[in-house]
Design a protein around this motif. Structure first.
Motif, short mmCIF file in Angstrom:
data_model
loop_
_atom_site.label_atom_id
_atom_site.label_comp_id
_atom_site.label_asym_id
_atom_site.label_seq_id
_atom_site.Cartn_x
_atom_site.Cartn_y
_atom_site.Cartn_z
N GLU A 1 -1.09 6.71 -6.05
CA GLU A 1 -2.52 7.11 -5.56
C GLU A 1 -2.60 7.52 -4.01
OE1 GLU A 1 -5.69 7.80 -5.72
OE2 GLU A 1 -5.49 7.86 -7.38
N PRO A 2 -2.26 8.38 -3.61
CA PRO A 2 -2.32 8.61 -1.74
C PRO A 2 -3.51 7.98 -1.66
CG PRO A 2 -2.31 10.36 -3.36
CD PRO A 2 -2.37 9.91 -4.45
N PHE B 1 0.98 -1.58 -0.03
CA PHE B 1 0.08 -0.34 0.44
C PHE B 1 1.00 0.98 0.10
CE2 PHE B 1 -3.54 -3.27 1.82
CZ PHE B 1 -4.87 -2.76 0.70
N THR B 2 1.58 1.03 0.87
CA THR B 2 3.16 2.53 0.91
C THR B 2 3.74 2.65 -0.11
OG1 THR B 2 2.86 1.75 2.82
CG2 THR B 2 5.08 3.36 1.67
N SER C 1 -3.24 1.26 4.21
CA SER C 1 -1.83 1.06 5.84
C SER C 1 -2.00 1.38 6.19
CB SER C 1 -0.82 2.27 4.15
OG SER C 1 0.29 1.96 5.09
N ILE C 2 -2.60 2.68 6.46
CA ILE C 2 -2.91 2.99 8.47
C ILE C 2 -3.69 1.75 8.42
CG2 ILE C 2 -4.08 5.03 10.06
CD1 ILE C 2 -2.79 6.73 7.80
#
Length: 90
Positions: A64-65, A57-58, A71-72
């Motif tokens: 793609e933010p 995800f990072t 990720s969190i």
């Protein structure tokens, strides 16, 4: 090579995890996430797979933010499963 390994043993979460990492490095978000989902479904409490999922995800968040939210979420699960693992906090 990973495709062949999965063909021989599709229930090995590590293979799906490695395939997910490879696809994320190629920027293939949809396939990377599908493979990560499969790895996690086969081994839902595997902290190594969760750490890799966070890295996926990072990596994808560079383009793609919105993937930072995933990720969190993954880090939150990791903190619950391995609260004393210092790698979770780095």
């Amino acid at each position: 090579m990973l495709d062949k390994a999965i063909e021989l043993n599709s229930f090995e979460a590590t293979y799906w995890n490695e395939l997910s990492i490879a696809h994320s490095q190629l920027g293939e978000a949809k396939v990377a996430i599908q493979n990560s989902d499969k790895a996690l479904s086969l081994s839902p409490f595997n902290t190594t797979i969760l750490k890799s999922r966070n890295n996926v995800f990072t990596d994808l968040a560079v383009e793609e933010p919105d993937y930072l939210h995933k990720s969190i979420e993954t880090l939150t699960i990791l903190q619950e499963l391995a609260p004393t693992d210092p790698a979770v906090y780095h």
